[in-house]
Design an enzyme around this catalytic site. Structure first.
Site, PDB file in Angstrom:
ATOM      1  N   GLU A  91      66.139 116.652  38.300  1.00 61.35           N
ATOM      2  CA  GLU A  91      65.690 115.414  38.922  1.00 61.35           C
ATOM      3  C   GLU A  91      65.638 114.271  37.919  1.00 61.35           C
ATOM      4  OE1 GLU A  91      61.978 117.459  40.206  1.00 61.35           O
ATOM      5  OE2 GLU A  91      61.014 115.685  39.396  1.00 61.35           O
ATOM      6  N   CYS A 111      61.806 124.393  31.706  1.00 63.32           N
ATOM      7  CA  CYS A 111      61.258 124.132  30.375  1.00 63.32           C
ATOM      8  C   CYS A 111      60.495 125.363  29.920  1.00 63.32           C
ATOM      9  CB  CYS A 111      60.311 122.937  30.445  1.00 63.32           C
ATOM     10  SG  CYS A 111      59.608 122.450  28.865  1.00 63.32           S
TER      11      CYS A 111
END
Ligand code: SAH
Length: 343
Positions: A91, A111
């Site tokens: 995004e 992440c």
């Protein structure tokens, strides 16, 4: 196959010559990719069909597909969900400010830093983004909005210092005078504080802004919010920030997300002042954006203002981050996560 959009002009010239084409073709190709932001080889109409076919056989051409766009009714912020060639999604956020348009990009799919308040990290790291995949977030948004992007912040999903080489290549391409030519000063890279990489970045002597996600003023408290704090303590971090300023002359931005009752007290403000006072810096206060999966709450308006006043009284440069796109899953990783849950 070669990821052609991640090549700088010199690499591209060498490559084009190596396949028996004239050097000037490289410049044309580069311009189609990085100035005109073509979506594929077929759009490059002043290149011969033969040359385009040759390219298609040899190179992959990164071109992100927008699969969802949400526009904030409050401030016009738009959030884009892009699909990558391998089906992963990332995004990016487009924000309009008085000084120009700013895009916040992702640097990784997921992440692995594990910050407790962050939605991007809940499923861990899937993979790093290529330079071309970071760039094309900006190109795709420019194509869709029809407006020039003047500022880029690497503050979306991912830890940029955990994808260091690709990040540097991305910056090289983004600031190239033969490409989009965005000024280094208009680029901000945000890190949770990977000390050796911050030092390495300082040694590159770029004019970009480094933002450090601080969020706490004691090691003990920071460790509770951010696992990376187990590896590097605040003393090392502050020394590294001073080093960054020494090498680049660029003042550091400290990001401080205010979590109700956790890091927003008077004592926290006092400790923060002590910590950052010796440095040339700017503090950006961010009311935490609560995510469903965690029970953190944002600080009250009054607490945020008090916190800011205290810093200001002590001559610390401080701003409260304008909350953009709160109505469209503004916080890191929220839209991607929602998408994953739905499919
Ligand atoms: N990994 C990098 C960049 C991505 S996060 C970093 O840690 O800096 C961008 C910023 O948003 C960081 O300061 C991060 O701590 C903060 N952030 C993440 N989730 C948040 C949330 N729910 N509310 C407020 N800030 C958040």
């Amino acid at each position: 196959m070669i990821d052609i959009k991640s090549y700088d002009l010199t690499e591209l010239e060498e490559e084009i010559i190596s396949i028996g084409e004239k050097k000037f073709r490289a410049k044309q190709l580069y311009e189609w990719m990085h100035v005109r932001m073509a979506r594929d080889f077929d759009e490059m109409t002043n290149l011969s069909k033969e040359f385009r076919e040759k390219c298609k056989e040899r190179y992959t051409y990164t071109s992100l597909q927008a699969i969802r766009v949400q526009e904030s009714a409050i401030d016009g912020t738009r959030k884009f969900l892009f699909e990558l060639a391998d089906g992963n999604v990332v995004e990016s956020v487009w924000m309009k400010y008085k000084f120009g348009n700013s895009v916040c990009i992702s640097s990784q799919v997921g992440c692995r830093m594990g910050c407790r308040f962050c939605a991007s990290t809940l499923d861990g790291l899937e993979r790093c983004l290529l330079p071309s995949e970071m760039l094309d977030q900006i190109y795709a948004i420019t194509r869709i909005t029809g407006e020039r992007v003047s500022n880029v912040v690497v503050m979306g999903t991912g830890e940029p210092m955990d994808n260091y080489e690709n990040l540097l290549k991305f910056i090289t391409l983004l600031t190239d005078k033969n490409g989009l030519n965005i000024s280094q000063r208009n680029i901000t890279v945000s890190t949770c504080g990977i000390v050796p990489r911050m030092r390495q970045l300082a040694d590159e002597k770029l004019q970009i802004t480094l933002a450090l996600s601080l969020h706490a003023t004691t090691d003990e408290k920071r460790r509770r919010l951010m696992p990376i704090a187990n590896k590097y303590n605040l003393r090392e971090l502050m020394e590294t920030c001073a080093y960054y300023f020494d090498k680049t002359g660029r003042r550091i931005t400290f990001e401080y997300s205010l979590v109700g009752g956790v890091n927003d007290t008077k004592e926290d403000a006092e400790q923060l002042i002590e910590l950052v006072k010796p440095l040339h810096c700017h503090v950006n206060l961010i009311p935490v954006n609560p995510i469903e999966e965690r029970d953190f709450v944002e600080s009250g308006k009054h607490e945020v203002q008090e916190f800011k006043n205290k810093l200001e009284k002590n001559k610390i440069n401080v701003t409260i981050r304008r909350e953009m796109g709160r109505d469209i899953d503004g916080a890191c990783g929220q839209l991607r996560r929602r998408h994953k849950c739905e499919v």
